[in-house]
Design an enzyme around this catalytic site. Sequence first.
Site, mmCIF file in Angstrom:
data_model
loop_
_atom_site.group_PDB
_atom_site.id
_atom_site.type_symbol
_atom_site.label_atom_id
_atom_site.label_comp_id
_atom_site.label_asym_id
_atom_site.label_seq_id
_atom_site.Cartn_x
_atom_site.Cartn_y
_atom_site.Cartn_z
ATOM 1 N N ARG A 399 0.714 -1.136 0.080
ATOM 2 C CA ARG A 399 -0.163 -0.078 -0.087
ATOM 3 C C ARG A 399 0.918 1.111 -0.022
ATOM 4 O O ARG A 399 0.623 2.182 -0.646
ATOM 5 C CB ARG A 399 -0.868 -0.049 1.129
ATOM 6 C CG ARG A 399 -2.051 1.148 1.072
ATOM 7 C CD ARG A 399 -2.990 1.348 2.464
ATOM 8 N NE ARG A 399 -4.080 1.978 2.191
ATOM 9 C CZ ARG A 399 -3.913 3.387 2.042
ATOM 10 N NH1 ARG A 399 -2.923 4.041 2.789
ATOM 11 N NH2 ARG A 399 -5.281 4.202 1.934
ATOM 12 N N CYS A 400 1.999 1.245 0.712
ATOM 13 C CA CYS A 400 2.791 2.448 0.841
ATOM 14 C C CYS A 400 3.642 2.809 -0.672
ATOM 15 O O CYS A 400 3.666 3.845 -0.816
ATOM 16 C CB CYS A 400 4.167 2.130 1.777
ATOM 17 S SG CYS A 400 3.510 2.148 3.617
#
Length: 410
Positions: A399-400
């Site tokens: 996600r990052c």
Amino acid sequence: MLENKSLHITSEIGKLKSVLLHRPGKELENLTPDLLERLLFDDIPYLKIAQEEHDEFAKTLRDNGVEVLYLAELAAESLYDEKIKLNFVNQFIDEANIESEGLKEALGEYLYTFSNKEMVDKMMAGIRKDEVPKYKRTSLSDMIDDSYPFICDPLPNLYFTRDPAAAIGNGVTLNHMRTQTRNRETIFTKYIFEHHPKFKDMNIPFWYNRNETTSLEGGDELILNEKTLAIGISQRTDARSIEKVSKKLFNSNTNFERVLAFHIPKKRAFMHLDTVFTMVDYDKFTVHPGIEGPLTVYEITKDEKSENGLKVNKENGTLEQILTKYLNRKITLIRCGGGDPINAAREQWNDGSNTLAIAPGEVVVYSRNYITNELLDKYGIKLHIVPSCELSRGRGGPRCMSMPLIREDI
């Protein structure tokens, strides 16, 4: 219909259609042990393997129908006009914290010797003093700082494209990052959303802007549904920033009715909200056991009668209780590391709770978090497992490493 949209995000789990990534570059090879703390790294990744892992991540997305766009390429393509390019170069130099006027001039001339793409890559990688041929040490500040090798520090956190900007609805938060070294990253996203042909005619609203004085980072922003936005009050995001975003959203043409401000511990392992929980399905979240609660959460809604236009309601409860209430469905929490204190701490450190949903019940995860992955599989979540030995050294997961630009509505 999404055919004519370049930006549209109303959930965490809607089918992902387009995403912005940054392939790690030479900025990782400009990391040194002495610079790690300053540049927010705990270790030095091996670039060759990090790039191979990132390429596999991008391939996984493409193989599942996702358009993959790259930050450096879009930034370079945004500089098609000489005036735009000049402003971009001047802004980059101004924010590089260079005191010597002679050095600024020499750096500007040096950058103009490259093509747009080469120049952007060089800016991201960091610029060493011995690279600039016309640089002469004549001022006192130049001579005092002579032992420091860089004119412009490298930007090794760039491959975490989630943080500098986050799409919400058909707009963007162009974030003011907590640290100076990361705040320069947002120059690239600013020029992309203001000038790239893909976006410049959309009149994209900015729910937050990088010239604000309080910090906000994208890892703290989660869209729980089309009416509810969650933002973490964290090590990297200020409460005041959340109020600013809330006012912009509520006074614009959006469907958002509430912002939930989650107060989480201000420490490295809990850096952002998405390092402690992410949404993997309509009713399922992967979580670090340390965030389950009791929690303090603030519900922010519009109130035209109040002085600042907002109503804030403080609530205490477990994460499960809070999510069940506001999503109006029974919620299942899938514990990182199976809830075991040793396994959870280890896999949390390697972003076991930081998953990227590419569709409801379908997520991209790091291979090294095998205990959490096995548990997700048992709960019926479809996994796309990507290698992660070097990428994970930057303390960020799938996600990052992604800024979704378009998702289908759910």
